[in-house]
Design a protein around this motif. Structure first.
Motif, mmCIF file in Angstrom:
data_model
loop_
_atom_site.group_PDB
_atom_site.id
_atom_site.type_symbol
_atom_site.label_atom_id
_atom_site.label_comp_id
_atom_site.label_asym_id
_atom_site.label_seq_id
_atom_site.Cartn_x
_atom_site.Cartn_y
_atom_site.Cartn_z
ATOM 1 N N ASP A 85 0.838 -1.446 0.105
ATOM 2 C CA ASP A 85 0.013 0.401 0.074
ATOM 3 C C ASP A 85 0.672 1.241 -0.078
ATOM 4 O OD1 ASP A 85 -2.090 -1.698 0.284
ATOM 5 O OD2 ASP A 85 -2.306 -0.652 2.481
ATOM 6 N N TYR A 86 2.163 0.874 0.552
ATOM 7 C CA TYR A 86 3.266 2.087 0.381
ATOM 8 C C TYR A 86 3.898 2.393 -0.497
ATOM 9 C CZ TYR A 86 1.055 1.798 5.133
ATOM 10 O OH TYR A 86 -0.198 2.020 6.479
ATOM 11 N N LYS A 89 6.715 5.354 -0.853
ATOM 12 C CA LYS A 89 7.121 5.922 0.350
ATOM 13 C C LYS A 89 8.224 4.973 0.665
ATOM 14 C CE LYS A 89 2.980 8.013 1.110
ATOM 15 N NZ LYS A 89 1.985 8.558 2.940
ATOM 16 N N VAL A 91 9.581 3.071 3.716
ATOM 17 C CA VAL A 91 8.786 2.697 5.271
ATOM 18 C C VAL A 91 9.362 2.470 5.881
ATOM 19 C CG1 VAL A 91 7.409 0.959 6.090
ATOM 20 C CG2 VAL A 91 6.932 1.930 3.149
ATOM 21 N N LYS A 118 6.201 11.888 8.894
ATOM 22 C CA LYS A 118 5.599 11.128 8.056
ATOM 23 C C LYS A 118 4.768 11.740 6.757
ATOM 24 C CE LYS A 118 1.776 13.102 11.237
ATOM 25 N NZ LYS A 118 0.694 12.519 12.796
ATOM 26 N N GLN A 123 6.209 6.924 6.255
ATOM 27 C CA GLN A 123 5.540 5.771 6.475
ATOM 28 C C GLN A 123 5.568 4.872 7.186
ATOM 29 O OE1 GLN A 123 1.886 5.681 6.208
ATOM 30 N NE2 GLN A 123 2.140 4.520 7.256
#
Length: 210
Positions: A85-86, A89, A91, A118, A123
């Motif tokens: 989902d990330y 980004k 993580v 953030k 994330q």
């Protein structure tokens, strides 16, 4: 004088049986120590393309990074979440348990770094493990003010998805940084103060998309 005598060793207890019992006890002790550790070692990882720097933080050069596994499940709040989902980004993946004292020591620092970064394409995602009661895990988050999601993984199913020989978790807590391309970039197998987590995170955040 009468009394109950202490039991005597059985004649049939052979040395091989004693050695087996000792080996089983040693294995149990080793698992207990690995289950909640305040420090970790990257020993033996260098041949796999990792570099262990000061403070026991392992990093992988971009060319040697392996894809992160397909981590997914239900969060402590019961919603579906997945590492994928990330994508795009950076993580920060933290593996923790409410029963683990080093996890308690680092929790507020993790939240502090999450709040700071953030809004910069970072994330955080937790993996809560070995907590047989989800209530204990939620209380841990409430007490420490944790606002990022954590997957509930009491039997370690998600942890076992990491391939052997990668920057995989080998103790609790472990924190892993995954780059924007979904690759394992850095790992610390110990409780991390906020400043150490920042020093682990910021070089990966500064990287450009490949």
């Amino acid at each position: 004088m009468s009394g109950t005598s202490l039991p005597q060793p059985s004649v049939g207890r052979t040395p091989s049986r004693l050695r087996l019992a000792a080996a089983l006890i040693a294995s149990a002790v080793a698992l207990t120590l690995a289950g909640c550790s305040s420090s970790g070692s990257g020993g033996g990882d260098a041949q796999a393309g990792f570099v262990t720097g000061n403070g026991g933080i392992d990093t992988a050069p971009v060319a040697d990074r392996q894809p992160a596994p397909a981590i997914a499940g239900k969060t402590l709040e019961g919603t579906a979440a997945a590492l994928s989902d990330y994508r795009g980004k950076v993580v920060v993946l933290n593996i923790w348990g409410s029963w683990c004292s080093p996890c308690r020591a680092e929790a507020k620092g993790l939240e502090q770094v999450y709040e700071k970064y953030k809004g910069q394409g970072v994330q955080f995602l937790g993996i809560n493990t070995r907590d047989t009661s989800i209530t204990n895990a939620k209380q841990f988050e409430d007490v420490n003010g944790i606002s990022y999601p954590s997957l509930y993984d009491p039997d370690g199913t998600q942890i076992l998805k990491f391939p052997k020989g990668s920057l995989n978790p080998q103790s609790i807590p472990t924190t892993i940084v995954i780059d924007r391309e979904g690759r394992l970039a850095a790992r610390a197998m110990k409780a991390l103060p906020a400043e150490d987590l920042e020093s682990m995170l910021t070089p990966i955040l500064a990287e450009q998309h490949s």
